[in-house]
Design a protein around this motif. Structure first.
Motif, PDB file in Angstrom:
ATOM      1  N   UNK A  58       0.810  -1.213   0.000  1.00  0.00           N
ATOM      2  CA  UNK A  58       0.000   0.000   0.000  1.00  0.00           C
ATOM      3  C   UNK A  58       0.841   1.259   0.000  1.00  0.00           C
ATOM      4  N   UNK A  59       2.007   1.211   0.610  1.00  0.00           N
ATOM      5  CA  UNK A  59       2.915   2.368   0.592  1.00  0.00           C
ATOM      6  C   UNK A  59       3.334   2.679  -0.849  1.00  0.00           C
ATOM      7  N   UNK A  60       3.621   1.653  -1.625  1.00  0.00           N
ATOM      8  CA  UNK A  60       3.972   1.865  -3.021  1.00  0.00           C
ATOM      9  C   UNK A  60       2.768   2.381  -3.811  1.00  0.00           C
ATOM     10  N   UNK A  61       1.590   1.894  -3.480  1.00  0.00           N
ATOM     11  CA  UNK A  61       0.377   2.382  -4.134  1.00  0.00           C
ATOM     12  C   UNK A  61       0.193   3.864  -3.865  1.00  0.00           C
ATOM     13  N   UNK A  62       0.426   4.265  -2.632  1.00  0.00           N
ATOM     14  CA  UNK A  62       0.295   5.673  -2.281  1.00  0.00           C
ATOM     15  C   UNK A  62       1.269   6.524  -3.106  1.00  0.00           C
ATOM     16  N   UNK A  63       2.488   6.045  -3.265  1.00  0.00           N
ATOM     17  CA  UNK A  63       3.466   6.773  -4.083  1.00  0.00           C
ATOM     18  C   UNK A  63       3.016   6.921  -5.525  1.00  0.00           C
ATOM     19  N   UNK A  64       2.478   5.868  -6.099  1.00  0.00           N
ATOM     20  CA  UNK A  64       2.028   5.956  -7.493  1.00  0.00           C
ATOM     21  C   UNK A  64       0.804   6.857  -7.622  1.00  0.00           C
ATOM     22  N   UNK A  65      -0.059   6.862  -6.609  1.00  0.00           N
ATOM     23  CA  UNK A  65      -1.216   7.765  -6.665  1.00  0.00           C
ATOM     24  C   UNK A  65      -0.786   9.224  -6.573  1.00  0.00           C
ATOM     25  N   UNK A  66       0.214   9.499  -5.767  1.00  0.00           N
ATOM     26  CA  UNK A  66       0.737  10.860  -5.667  1.00  0.00           C
ATOM     27  C   UNK A  66       1.367  11.272  -6.995  1.00  0.00           C
ATOM     28  N   UNK A  67       2.139  10.386  -7.584  1.00  0.00           N
ATOM     29  CA  UNK A  67       2.744  10.686  -8.888  1.00  0.00           C
ATOM     30  C   UNK A  67       1.662  10.911  -9.941  1.00  0.00           C
ATOM     31  N   UNK A  68       0.598  10.135  -9.890  1.00  0.00           N
ATOM     32  CA  UNK A  68      -0.505  10.300 -10.833  1.00  0.00           C
ATOM     33  C   UNK A  68      -1.154  11.671 -10.659  1.00  0.00           C
ATOM     34  N   UNK A  69      -1.323  12.087  -9.397  1.00  0.00           N
ATOM     35  CA  UNK A  69      -1.898  13.408  -9.150  1.00  0.00           C
ATOM     36  C   UNK A  69      -1.022  14.513  -9.692  1.00  0.00           C
ATOM     37  N   UNK A  70       0.284  14.385  -9.500  1.00  0.00           N
ATOM     38  CA  UNK A  70       1.216  15.396 -10.017  1.00  0.00           C
ATOM     39  C   UNK A  70       1.154  15.436 -11.543  1.00  0.00           C
ATOM     40  N   UNK A  71       1.167  14.265 -12.175  1.00  0.00           N
ATOM     41  CA  UNK A  71       1.114  14.230 -13.652  1.00  0.00           C
ATOM     42  C   UNK A  71      -0.204  14.796 -14.177  1.00  0.00           C
ATOM     43  N   UNK A  72      -1.303  14.528 -13.463  1.00  0.00           N
ATOM     44  CA  UNK A  72      -2.601  15.063 -13.903  1.00  0.00           C
ATOM     45  C   UNK A  72      -2.616  16.585 -13.789  1.00  0.00           C
ATOM     46  N   UNK A  73      -2.105  17.108 -12.692  1.00  0.00           N
ATOM     47  CA  UNK A  73      -2.062  18.560 -12.536  1.00  0.00           C
ATOM     48  C   UNK A  73      -1.090  19.217 -13.517  1.00  0.00           C
ATOM     49  N   UNK A  74      -0.068  18.484 -13.915  1.00  0.00           N
ATOM     50  CA  UNK A  74       0.909  19.064 -14.840  1.00  0.00           C
ATOM     51  C   UNK A  74       0.313  19.306 -16.228  1.00  0.00           C
ATOM     52  N   UNK A  75      -0.880  18.785 -16.480  1.00  0.00           N
ATOM     53  CA  UNK A  75      -1.552  19.051 -17.751  1.00  0.00           C
ATOM     54  C   UNK A  75      -2.120  20.469 -17.789  1.00  0.00           C
ATOM     55  N   UNK A  76      -2.386  21.047 -16.604  1.00  0.00           N
ATOM     56  CA  UNK A  76      -2.988  22.378 -16.561  1.00  0.00           C
ATOM     57  C   UNK A  76      -2.051  23.421 -15.967  1.00  0.00           C
ATOM     58  N   UNK A  77      -0.909  23.017 -15.436  1.00  0.00           N
ATOM     59  CA  UNK A  77       0.079  23.958 -14.881  1.00  0.00           C
ATOM     60  C   UNK A  77       1.464  23.368 -15.062  1.00  0.00           C
TER      61      UNK A  77
END
Length: 134
Positions: A58-77
């Motif tokens: 689950x710790x690794x899952x949390x890391x990938x979810x955070x990275x996904x959030x950063x990549x998603x936000x990087x589409x608009x900023x």
């Protein structure tokens, strides 16, 4: 001590055998409890180990979810701003969790009502405190 086959034992013989029978029964019950506790401990240990393994993944899952959030936000900023925004959100979550934890610790460190009640009872018996005396 072997029992007669026709079961013509006297009352004294039966009473004399009673401690041995009770001892054997208690020993059998203790052995059964040991076996049951061993069985339960084994399965509890296996379950606990699997929960720890799931938490580790689950710790690794949390890391990938955070990275996904950063990549998603990087589409608009810009990427650095997306990473900074996600970090700020995580910092806010951490601050809220620590605040709730501190509040819980404060509530948990309050004296127990039972202890205070026992102190009042002791004061009443010894004649100290609000109950009179000194």
């Amino acid at each position: 001590m072997a029992a007669p086959l026709n079961d013509d034992r006297s009352l004294f013989t039966l009473v004399g055998e009673l401690p041995d029978q009770i001892q054997a029964l208690v020993k059998a019950e203790i052995d059964q409890i040991k076996a049951e506790l061993s069985y339960k401990a084994k399965h509890f240990g296996i379950g606990a180990g699997l929960v720890v393994a799931a938490a580790f993944v689950g710790i690794f899952l949390l890391g990938t979810l955070i990275a996904t959030g950063i990549l998603a936000l990087s589409l608009v900023m810009p990427g650095w701003a997306a990473a900074l925004t996600v970090s700020g959100i995580l910092l806010l979550i951490i601050a809220i969790l620590v605040g709730v934890a501190l509040s819980s610790f404060r509530r948990g460190s309050e004296p127990l009502e039972t202890i205070e009640s026992v102190r009042q009872d002791i004061d009443a018996i010894t004649g100290r405190g609000d109950y009179g005396g000194h």
